[in-house]
Design a protein around this motif. Structure first.
Motif, PDB file in Angstrom:
ATOM      1  N   THR A 312       0.084  -1.205  -0.091  1.00 52.86           N
ATOM      2  CA  THR A 312       0.040  -0.204   0.408  1.00 52.86           C
ATOM      3  C   THR A 312       0.795   1.443   0.220  1.00 52.86           C
ATOM      4  N   ILE A 313       1.905   1.426   0.076  1.00 51.58           N
ATOM      5  CA  ILE A 313       3.184   2.204   0.728  1.00 51.58           C
ATOM      6  C   ILE A 313       3.566   2.816  -1.237  1.00 51.58           C
ATOM      7  N   THR A 314       3.131   3.816  -1.150  1.00 55.53           N
ATOM      8  CA  THR A 314       3.907   4.788  -2.861  1.00 55.53           C
ATOM      9  C   THR A 314       4.451   5.246  -2.818  1.00 55.53           C
ATOM     10  N   SER A 315       5.904   4.773  -3.288  1.00 53.20           N
ATOM     11  CA  SER A 315       7.072   5.917  -3.091  1.00 53.20           C
ATOM     12  C   SER A 315       7.790   6.541  -3.977  1.00 53.20           C
ATOM     13  N   GLN A 316       8.263   7.290  -4.320  1.00 49.37           N
ATOM     14  CA  GLN A 316       8.974   7.989  -5.259  1.00 49.37           C
ATOM     15  C   GLN A 316       9.957   6.873  -6.571  1.00 49.37           C
ATOM     16  N   SER A 317      10.410   7.396  -7.375  1.00 45.91           N
ATOM     17  CA  SER A 317      10.562   6.290  -8.488  1.00 45.91           C
ATOM     18  C   SER A 317      11.580   7.473  -9.198  1.00 45.91           C
ATOM     19  N   SER A 318      12.643   6.518 -10.037  1.00 50.30           N
ATOM     20  CA  SER A 318      13.659   7.553 -10.683  1.00 50.30           C
ATOM     21  C   SER A 318      13.068   7.943 -11.977  1.00 50.30           C
ATOM     22  N   PRO A 319      12.016   9.854 -12.894  1.00 51.08           N
ATOM     23  CA  PRO A 319      11.842   9.529 -13.779  1.00 51.08           C
ATOM     24  C   PRO A 319      12.282   9.109 -15.336  1.00 51.08           C
ATOM     25  N   TYR A 320      13.253   8.366 -14.904  1.00 50.72           N
ATOM     26  CA  TYR A 320      14.095   8.569 -16.539  1.00 50.72           C
ATOM     27  C   TYR A 320      13.718   7.063 -17.598  1.00 50.72           C
ATOM     28  N   ASN A 321      13.983   7.563 -18.865  1.00 50.54           N
ATOM     29  CA  ASN A 321      13.782   6.371 -19.874  1.00 50.54           C
ATOM     30  C   ASN A 321      13.302   4.886 -19.768  1.00 50.54           C
ATOM     31  N   PHE A 322      12.762   4.629 -19.947  1.00 52.37           N
ATOM     32  CA  PHE A 322      12.438   3.344 -19.605  1.00 52.37           C
ATOM     33  C   PHE A 322      14.052   2.493 -20.584  1.00 52.37           C
ATOM     34  N   SER A 323      14.601   2.957 -21.752  1.00 51.42           N
ATOM     35  CA  SER A 323      15.314   2.092 -22.191  1.00 51.42           C
ATOM     36  C   SER A 323      16.814   1.630 -21.391  1.00 51.42           C
ATOM     37  N   ALA A 324      17.401   2.842 -20.701  1.00 50.14           N
ATOM     38  CA  ALA A 324      18.536   3.222 -19.336  1.00 50.14           C
ATOM     39  C   ALA A 324      18.059   1.714 -18.718  1.00 50.14           C
ATOM     40  N   TYR A 325      17.133   1.003 -18.665  1.00 51.03           N
ATOM     41  CA  TYR A 325      16.543  -0.073 -17.091  1.00 51.03           C
ATOM     42  C   TYR A 325      16.493  -1.458 -17.771  1.00 51.03           C
ATOM     43  N   LEU A 326      16.322  -1.542 -19.740  1.00 47.06           N
ATOM     44  CA  LEU A 326      16.443  -3.338 -19.604  1.00 47.06           C
ATOM     45  C   LEU A 326      17.171  -4.762 -18.854  1.00 47.06           C
ATOM     46  N   LEU A 327      17.998  -3.854 -19.244  1.00 47.92           N
ATOM     47  CA  LEU A 327      19.061  -5.639 -18.556  1.00 47.92           C
ATOM     48  C   LEU A 327      18.868  -5.555 -17.140  1.00 47.92           C
ATOM     49  N   PRO A 328      18.826  -3.999 -16.108  1.00 45.93           N
ATOM     50  CA  PRO A 328      18.615  -4.575 -15.255  1.00 45.93           C
ATOM     51  C   PRO A 328      17.409  -5.285 -14.664  1.00 45.93           C
ATOM     52  N   ALA A 329      15.808  -4.437 -15.829  1.00 46.97           N
ATOM     53  CA  ALA A 329      14.583  -4.700 -15.286  1.00 46.97           C
ATOM     54  C   ALA A 329      14.453  -6.427 -16.011  1.00 46.97           C
ATOM     55  N   LEU A 330      16.027  -6.953 -17.237  1.00 51.81           N
ATOM     56  CA  LEU A 330      15.635  -8.867 -17.289  1.00 51.81           C
ATOM     57  C   LEU A 330      16.239  -9.579 -16.547  1.00 51.81           C
ATOM     58  N   PHE A 331      17.701  -8.737 -15.988  1.00 50.70           N
ATOM     59  CA  PHE A 331      17.878  -9.449 -14.665  1.00 50.70           C
ATOM     60  C   PHE A 331      16.935 -10.276 -13.237  1.00 50.70           C
ATOM     61  N   ILE A 332      16.335  -8.665 -12.832  1.00 45.78           N
ATOM     62  CA  ILE A 332      14.963  -8.476 -12.039  1.00 45.78           C
ATOM     63  C   ILE A 332      13.858  -9.485 -12.796  1.00 45.78           C
ATOM     64  N   ARG A 333      13.463  -9.815 -13.662  1.00 50.08           N
ATOM     65  CA  ARG A 333      12.244 -11.149 -14.345  1.00 50.08           C
ATOM     66  C   ARG A 333      13.321 -11.882 -14.065  1.00 50.08           C
ATOM     67  N   LEU A 334      13.941 -12.485 -14.453  1.00 58.41           N
ATOM     68  CA  LEU A 334      14.628 -13.529 -14.795  1.00 58.41           C
ATOM     69  C   LEU A 334      14.866 -14.224 -13.037  1.00 58.41           C
ATOM     70  N   GLY A 335      15.445 -12.851 -11.457  1.00 62.63           N
ATOM     71  CA  GLY A 335      15.390 -13.357 -10.750  1.00 62.63           C
ATOM     72  C   GLY A 335      13.394 -13.545  -9.978  1.00 62.63           C
ATOM     73  N   VAL A 336      12.618 -13.388 -10.212  1.00 67.21           N
ATOM     74  CA  VAL A 336      11.758 -13.209 -10.267  1.00 67.21           C
ATOM     75  C   VAL A 336      10.929 -14.568 -10.779  1.00 67.21           C
ATOM     76  N   LEU A 337      10.766 -15.226 -11.425  1.00 69.01           N
ATOM     77  CA  LEU A 337      10.878 -16.597 -12.512  1.00 69.01           C
ATOM     78  C   LEU A 337      11.426 -17.444 -11.495  1.00 69.01           C
ATOM     79  N   LEU A 338      13.053 -17.472 -11.176  1.00 67.51           N
ATOM     80  CA  LEU A 338      13.466 -17.753  -9.974  1.00 67.51           C
ATOM     81  C   LEU A 338      13.151 -18.086  -9.009  1.00 67.51           C
ATOM     82  N   GLY A 339      12.033 -16.877  -8.347  1.00 64.30           N
ATOM     83  CA  GLY A 339      11.595 -17.067  -6.840  1.00 64.30           C
ATOM     84  C   GLY A 339      13.066 -16.705  -6.165  1.00 64.30           C
TER      85      GLY A 339
END
Length: 659
Positions: A312-339
């Motif tokens: 329920t907590i809404t926290s500040q996020s970074s405003p930069y373009n999504f393409s700057a986060y593609l590789l970290p986002a991919l690794f995070i998604r793989l981490g979620v899938l691996l539990g």
């Protein structure tokens, strides 16, 4: 006689080990400070709080370490005469027993210097970790002109300022001081391991030296970055790098397909899954400067929660373009899938940044025939390696800058001027430009360096102008596209938000020389601050002291080692373009900071940090060189060993300070 030689040799080796161990212990006692100042302040959103008769200022805080032993307070003081012997009384209070101060004293007003931190010391309070305290300031004199200013330092959470029993906007600007423990068993074991490593390196010195000299920099530098990058990734506690929480939240959104950041009450924000938010809360409210490795391991191996159960907590996020986060986002998604646990996801994001930094830096050094030592020495600075390891976009800014500068400079000043442009150089120029623009479009002026590339690389002068025009239009279109895709929210950390932007612009336009004056004053005032920031240990105000001097010497030594490659190639118009690009980039970096962080009419920029200037500094190192140092055959080994030593020292200091 022959039988005695091995015994003698082993005697020498044992003696060498003992000397190295003693040297490590002495170095620890000499170079590791026994007093550690930790940022404990928060940025104010209200006006300055004046200290005068009848005013009591109370600042609540939670100690972030054991052995609390001092505080540093930031004062603002007008340039006027004050009564002789005028003082401010301070008290350190237990909030549960407010009537009995734990420590108290007086501050002589004549000793206060405007804009500088004033230190007060008291007997150390052991076992102070995670304990609440109150700092109380008051005076019985009708003083005017003494106040608590807005804080220019790092933001912290969970602090409350009270003035005469009333909650005020923002908080007092101060730091917490802690004493350092004397040599203990864990520290001794760390020193012992260091001594063993140095002893082994001494025994293998010839083989190591020859191997390093025969290995090209585009191989040896990335290996060194990988080794120490992984160490920093693990050693630097979570959420210690600048704005890591904000960048992780943005990467989490991108990993879930949220490409355009969302606003909540005008602030770019997001909501994390409950199990991640809970883990971050435990880290944030815990000891941010002396993390317990056992606790970190427990967090790392905690079971994964339900990613669909949103906090329920809404926290500040970074405003930069999504393409700057593609590789970290991919690794995070793989981490979620691996539990993976929440901390595991965070470390995967850091790992993605490190791999990106290594890949782009390797490409930059591979392209570099000239200027490679300038890039190598900058890429191996401890300050830069740790930032490249952070869960942020700094790896793109720095390594993307290395790649772009390497490609464009080697195209412009190739050793063989008649050769055609290599495909890796052309793509390096394009990819490097893309990386720095999606990270921060204030580096757009750097792209004008393509004007340095001779027409022969394009075939004809007409082809050159056509290619540069297309490149420039594409860069501008990309910048506008990135800007238009981002919601125009506010940053709650900024003292003066866009409400005052019109007044700021009007102030700059008051005179054509105003902006140049502001930039000049900023460089004059903060030059030493930028220098110090290159030697800070991340998350702490500690500096490497004498090692910072060695670091500057090494930067200049290696950057100038290739000076003869550049000296005969630069013409006056080259210097003009390089100087103008550097100045425009510097002004572009400063402009948004001036418009959003700096009070109207100020003669300097607030809010800037040394890492923002790395691309400009690297450009000047690559091109502005005296012609008196020639390349040496052993410089590759010397660079790796000397910069490796500085990295090892920063890693050592990181372990000592944080653990």
């Amino acid at each position: 006689m022959s039988k005695s030689l091995p015994v003698l040799e082993w005697g020498k080796r044992v003696a060498a080990f003992i000397i190295i161990l003693i040297g490590c212990i002495v170095s620890y006692e000499v170079f590791v400070p026994k007093q550690d100042w930790i940022a404990g302040n928060s940025i104010k959103s209200g006006g300055n709080v004046s200290i005068t008769s009848g005013t009591i200022i109370e600042q609540s805080f939670i100690a972030q370490n054991d052995h609390l032993s001092g505080l540093q307070i930031l004062f603002a003081k007008d340039d006027k005469e004050y009564p002789a012997g005028a003082t401010i009384t301070w008290e350190l209070v237990n909030p549960y027993i407010p009537e009995t101060p734990l420590a108290s004293g007086v501050i002589d007003i004549s000793a206060i210097i405007n804009g500088q931190l004033f230190a007060i010391q008291f007997p150390e309070i052991k076992e102070s970790f995670f304990t609440p305290y109150i700092l109380r300031l008051k005076t019985d004199l009708p003083l005017e002109g003494i106040s608590i200013p807005r804080s220019p330092l790092t933001q912290s959470a969970g602090l409350t300022l009270w003035t005469n029993g009333t909650v005020q906007q923002g908080t007092l600007a101060f730091n917490l001081g802690f004493t350092r423990d004397v040599l203990s068993l864990p520290i001794f074991l760390l020193l012992l391991g260091t001594a063993i490593f140095l002893w082994w390196a001494l025994l293998k010195r010839r083989k190591i030296w020859n191997t390093l000299n025969s290995t090209p920099l585009y191989k040896s530098v990335p290996i060194l970055i990988a080794i120490f990058g992984l160490c920093f990734l693990i050693a630097v506690p979570p959420l210690q790098m600048p704005d890591e929480e904000l960048h992780f939240r943005r990467a989490w959104d991108v990993s879930n397909g949220v490409l355009i950041p969302t606003l909540a009450d005008g602030v770019v924000s997001t909501r994390l899954p409950e199990y991640i938010q809970a883990a971050f809360d435990r880290i944030s409210r815990g000891d941010r400067t002396s993390h317990n490795p056992v606790q970190m391991l427990q967090l790392l191996f905690e079971p994964s929660g339900n990613p669909d159960q949103i906090s329920t907590i809404t926290s500040q996020s970074s405003p930069y373009n999504f393409s700057a986060y593609l590789l970290p986002a991919l690794f995070i998604r793989l981490g979620v899938l691996l539990g993976s646990s929440a901390l595991g996801l965070f470390l995967l994001g850091r790992l993605a940044s490190l791999l990106l930094y290594i890949f782009l830096t390797t490409w930059a050094l591979k392209n570099a025939k000239i200027g490679k030592y300038s890039i190598a020495v900058m890429a191996l600075l401890g300050f830069v390696v740790t930032q490249g390891t952070a869960m942020s976009i700094d790896s793109l800014i720095m390594a993307g800058g290395f790649l772009f500068l390497s490609s464009v400079i080697n195209l412009a000043f190739a050793v063989q001027e008649t050769r055609k442009a290599l495909r890796s150089e052309i793509w390096g120029l394009i990819v490097g430009a893309f990386c720095i623009l999606i990270a921060k479009f204030v580096y757009l002026p750097l792209l004008a360096l393509v004007l340095l590339i001779p027409a022969s690389k394009f075939g004809t002068a007409r082809n050159k102008m056509a290619a540069i025009t297309i490149f420039g239009l594409a860069a501008v279109a990309l910048t506008l596209g990135i800007y238009l895709m981002l919601p125009q929210g506010i940053d709650p950390r900024i003292d003066n938000t866009k409400v005052n932007m019109g007044l700021q612009v009007a102030n700059l336009l008051d005179s054509p020389l105003t902006w140049l004056h502001v930039v000049n004053q900023t460089l004059n005032i903060y030059a030493m601050s930028y220098y110090v920031q290159f030697t800070w240990i991340n998350g702490s105000s500690e500096s490497m002291g004498l090692f910072s001097i060695a670091q500057i010497i090494l930067i200049l030594l290696f950057a100038w080692s290739e000076s003869r490659d550049m000296w005969n190639k630069l013409r006056i118009w080259h210097y003009f373009i390089i100087g103008l690009v550097a100045l425009l980039t510097l002004m572009a970096i400063y402009l948004p900071l001036y418009l959003t962080w700096t009070p109207v009419g100020a003669d300097r920029v607030l809010g800037t940090q040394g890492r923002y200037l790395i691309p400009v500094f690297t450009l000047l190192l690559m091109t502005l060189k005296p012609a008196f140092i020639g390349i040496r055959k052993s410089f590759s080994a010397l660079l790796i060993l000397s910069m490796g030593f500085l990295l090892f020292n920063q890693l050592w200091m990181t372990l000592v300070i944080f653990y």
